[in-house]
Design a protein around this motif. Structure first.
Motif, PDB file in Angstrom:
ATOM      1  N   VAL A 176       0.836  -1.202   0.000  1.00  0.00           N
ATOM      2  CA  VAL A 176       0.000   0.000   0.000  1.00  0.00           C
ATOM      3  C   VAL A 176       0.870   1.251   0.000  1.00  0.00           C
ATOM      4  O   VAL A 176       0.578   2.222  -0.712  1.00  0.00           O
ATOM      5  N   GLY A 177       1.961   1.231   0.745  1.00  0.00           N
ATOM      6  CA  GLY A 177       2.863   2.379   0.769  1.00  0.00           C
ATOM      7  C   GLY A 177       3.466   2.660  -0.595  1.00  0.00           C
ATOM      8  O   GLY A 177       3.565   3.815  -1.023  1.00  0.00           O
ATOM      9  N   ALA A 178       3.867   1.605  -1.303  1.00  0.00           N
ATOM     10  CA  ALA A 178       4.439   1.775  -2.635  1.00  0.00           C
ATOM     11  C   ALA A 178       3.393   2.297  -3.619  1.00  0.00           C
ATOM     12  O   ALA A 178       3.681   3.175  -4.441  1.00  0.00           O
ATOM     13  N   ILE A 179       2.174   1.788  -3.528  1.00  0.00           N
ATOM     14  CA  ILE A 179       1.093   2.274  -4.402  1.00  0.00           C
ATOM     15  C   ILE A 179       0.795   3.736  -4.093  1.00  0.00           C
ATOM     16  O   ILE A 179       0.700   4.569  -5.008  1.00  0.00           O
ATOM     17  N   ARG A 180       0.669   4.071  -2.816  1.00  0.00           N
ATOM     18  CA  ARG A 180       0.369   5.460  -2.440  1.00  0.00           C
ATOM     19  C   ARG A 180       1.476   6.407  -2.897  1.00  0.00           C
ATOM     20  O   ARG A 180       1.202   7.523  -3.338  1.00  0.00           O
ATOM     21  N   ALA A 181       2.726   5.966  -2.813  1.00  0.00           N
ATOM     22  CA  ALA A 181       3.845   6.810  -3.254  1.00  0.00           C
ATOM     23  C   ALA A 181       3.764   7.063  -4.755  1.00  0.00           C
ATOM     24  O   ALA A 181       4.015   8.188  -5.217  1.00  0.00           O
ATOM     25  N   GLN A 182       3.418   6.049  -5.515  1.00  0.00           N
ATOM     26  CA  GLN A 182       3.301   6.226  -6.965  1.00  0.00           C
ATOM     27  C   GLN A 182       2.114   7.107  -7.332  1.00  0.00           C
ATOM     28  O   GLN A 182       2.212   7.942  -8.245  1.00  0.00           O
ATOM     29  N   VAL A 214       4.219  -1.139  -9.558  1.00  0.00           N
ATOM     30  CA  VAL A 214       4.279  -1.633  -8.173  1.00  0.00           C
ATOM     31  C   VAL A 214       3.873  -3.102  -8.144  1.00  0.00           C
ATOM     32  O   VAL A 214       4.533  -3.924  -7.496  1.00  0.00           O
ATOM     33  N   HIS A 215       2.804  -3.452  -8.851  1.00  0.00           N
ATOM     34  CA  HIS A 215       2.362  -4.852  -8.882  1.00  0.00           C
ATOM     35  C   HIS A 215       3.449  -5.746  -9.480  1.00  0.00           C
ATOM     36  O   HIS A 215       3.718  -6.827  -8.951  1.00  0.00           O
TER      37      HIS A 215
END
Length: 154
Positions: A30-36, A119-120
């Motif tokens: 979730v952190g990586a998705i939110r950052a992107q 990210v995925h």
């Protein structure tokens, strides 16, 4: 980016706290998705809104979309503010039937989609599809065992 993991015995792995590992995985993903998404000045609720509206133009009213998305929100997001932001950007239009993406909104959604897909892909590196499917099914079973909904979201 190929990461090497230390090997452990089956017994050591079976004794691990699933809550800690699943929570850490969730925070990381979730952190990586939110950052992107933040690169596009979007939050997850923006992303969810764009995808739902793109999938059913004119179907989603504010009330129906808040009802659908609120269970996934862990930040106390003001969905009205999200909708207003997308309207003010010119990414959405809204009438009595519901919301529709504009050309700019679809272009923004596609840019964000590319970022989320990266990210995925990174998340799945080194994970065999069979192992991934098994993991999802194990987590679904655990959720259901503890009284949650183990079905895939609509």
């Amino acid at each position: 980016m190929n990461v090497t993991l230390k090997e452990y015995s089956r017994e050591e792995l079976a004794a691990q706290p699933i809550g800690a590992w699943s929570a850490e995985a969730s925070r990381r993903v979730v952190g990586a998705i939110r950052a992107q998404l933040a690169v596009e000045d979007l939050t997850q609720p923006h992303w969810w809104t764009l995808n739902h509206v793109a999938g059913a133009p004119g179907r989603w009213t504010r009330v129906a979309l808040v009802e659908r998305l609120a269970p996934y929100d862990d930040l106390g997001i003001d969905f009205g503010g999200v909708f207003d932001d997308l309207l003010s950007r010119g990414w959405l239009t809204e009438d009595a039937q519901g919301m529709t993406l504009t050309g700019e909104g679809e272009a923004g959604r596609l840019r964000a989609k590319e970022r989320v897909l990266r990210v995925h892909q990174r998340t799945h590196e080194g994970v065999d599809t069979t192992d991934f499917v098994t993991t999802v099914n194990v987590l679904r079973r655990m959720v259901a065992n503890l009284g949650g909904d183990g079905d895939l979201p609509d």
